[in-house]
Design a protein around this motif. Structure first.
Motif, short mmCIF file in Angstrom:
data_model
loop_
_atom_site.label_atom_id
_atom_site.label_comp_id
_atom_site.label_asym_id
_atom_site.label_seq_id
_atom_site.Cartn_x
_atom_site.Cartn_y
_atom_site.Cartn_z
N THR A 118 0.80 -1.01 -0.06
CA THR A 118 -0.13 -0.14 -0.20
C THR A 118 0.84 1.29 -0.35
N SER A 119 2.10 1.10 0.39
CA SER A 119 2.87 2.32 0.32
C SER A 119 4.38 2.14 -0.10
N ILE A 120 5.16 3.06 -0.36
CA ILE A 120 6.71 3.06 -0.77
C ILE A 120 7.61 2.05 0.17
N ARG A 121 6.96 1.96 1.33
CA ARG A 121 7.84 0.89 2.46
C ARG A 121 7.54 -0.54 2.04
N ASP A 122 6.51 -0.94 1.05
CA ASP A 122 6.43 -2.21 0.75
C ASP A 122 6.92 -2.33 -0.57
N MET A 123 7.72 -1.51 -1.11
CA MET A 123 8.48 -1.94 -2.48
C MET A 123 9.62 -2.97 -2.34
N GLY A 124 10.09 -3.21 -1.19
CA GLY A 124 10.85 -4.54 -1.21
C GLY A 124 10.28 -5.84 -1.26
N LYS A 125 9.17 -5.61 -0.69
CA LYS A 125 8.19 -6.89 -0.97
C LYS A 125 7.88 -7.10 -2.50
N VAL A 126 7.34 -6.16 -2.85
CA VAL A 126 6.85 -6.24 -4.22
C VAL A 126 8.23 -6.66 -5.35
N MET A 127 9.12 -6.04 -5.35
CA MET A 127 10.53 -6.04 -6.05
C MET A 127 10.81 -7.55 -5.89
N GLY A 128 10.84 -8.31 -4.51
CA GLY A 128 11.16 -9.64 -4.34
C GLY A 128 10.51 -10.40 -4.86
N LEU A 129 9.21 -10.32 -4.85
CA LEU A 129 8.20 -11.34 -5.66
C LEU A 129 8.30 -11.33 -7.09
N LEU A 130 8.70 -9.90 -7.49
CA LEU A 130 8.88 -9.82 -9.13
C LEU A 130 10.31 -10.61 -9.49
N VAL A 143 12.12 -1.25 -14.23
CA VAL A 143 10.73 -1.67 -13.43
C VAL A 143 10.95 -0.99 -11.90
N GLY A 144 11.88 -0.99 -11.16
CA GLY A 144 11.88 -0.31 -9.79
C GLY A 144 11.06 0.99 -9.91
N LYS A 148 7.82 2.24 -7.93
CA LYS A 148 7.61 3.15 -6.85
C LYS A 148 6.71 4.14 -7.21
N ASP A 149 6.28 4.49 -8.45
CA ASP A 149 5.43 5.35 -8.98
C ASP A 149 4.08 4.87 -8.73
N ARG A 150 3.82 3.46 -8.85
CA ARG A 150 2.55 2.91 -8.65
C ARG A 150 2.17 2.92 -7.10
N CYS A 152 3.29 5.10 -4.87
CA CYS A 152 2.96 6.48 -4.60
C CYS A 152 1.78 7.07 -4.84
N GLN A 153 1.13 6.57 -6.07
CA GLN A 153 0.10 6.86 -6.35
C GLN A 153 -1.05 6.21 -5.63
N GLY A 154 -0.75 4.99 -5.08
CA GLY A 154 -1.90 4.48 -4.10
C GLY A 154 -1.94 5.15 -2.79
N ALA A 155 -0.74 5.66 -2.42
CA ALA A 155 -0.81 6.24 -0.99
C ALA A 155 -1.46 7.55 -0.73
#
Length: 155
Positions: A118-130, A143-144, A148-150, A152-155
């Motif tokens: 839901t936020s930029i703090r979760d970027m590591g989880k998303v990148m890890g899964l990718l 893709v990083g 990050k943009d996606r 930030c838009q969601g927050a």
């Protein structure tokens, strides 16, 4: 057949065909894999590296050569740039098909929803899964910022 086996089979075929350029590139790939095997052995693993690590090695080798092509072209050394392009072509044979823009967007959306990011703090989880699901199919440097943009838009 593992990637390591495919590289060894291709190397044997290149020897039979007396294809010196292809053989040299395949030997470079094999040497990089063996270097990682030795590094893994030092950390307690006797099995060596698996296909995921081999894909990472191949991706890194491709990126290095693409950077070299740019540098050689800027320096006016077209002959060296062509040699690097030929090496990239050999390495690409072992990499999975690259995802197109729409597929990358879908993969990012799917990873965000699967991780519940839901936020930029979760970027590591998303990148890890990718990285877990799309190693060798996505340019993670590109893709990083998209992730990050996606986020930030969601927050």
């Amino acid at each position: 057949m593992t990637l390591r086996d495919r590289v060894n089979t291709a190397m044997k075929q290149a020897m039979r065909d007396k294809d010196a350029g292809r053989l040299a590139t395949l030997r470079l790939i094999n040497a990089a894999i063996k270097d990682q095997d030795i590094a893994a052995r030092g950390s307690g693993s006797d099995d060596g590296v698996g296909d995921a690590e081999v894909l990472a090695i191949l991706g890194k080798m491709t990126k290095q050569r693409q950077e070299s092509v740019r540098a050689y072209e800027e320096g006016g050394r077209i002959d060296l740039a062509e040699r690097e392009r030929a090496e990239v072509a050999v390495i690409d044979e072992f990499l999975p098909r690259q995802l197109n823009e729409d597929e990358v967007s879908d993969a990012v959306d799917k990873a965000i929803s699967e991780t519940g990011a839901t936020s930029i703090r979760d970027m590591g989880k998303v990148m890890g899964l990718l990285k877990q699901n799309y190693t060798g199919q996505i340019d993670f440097g590109a893709v990083g910022p998209r992730v990050k943009d996606r986020l930030c838009q969601g927050a």
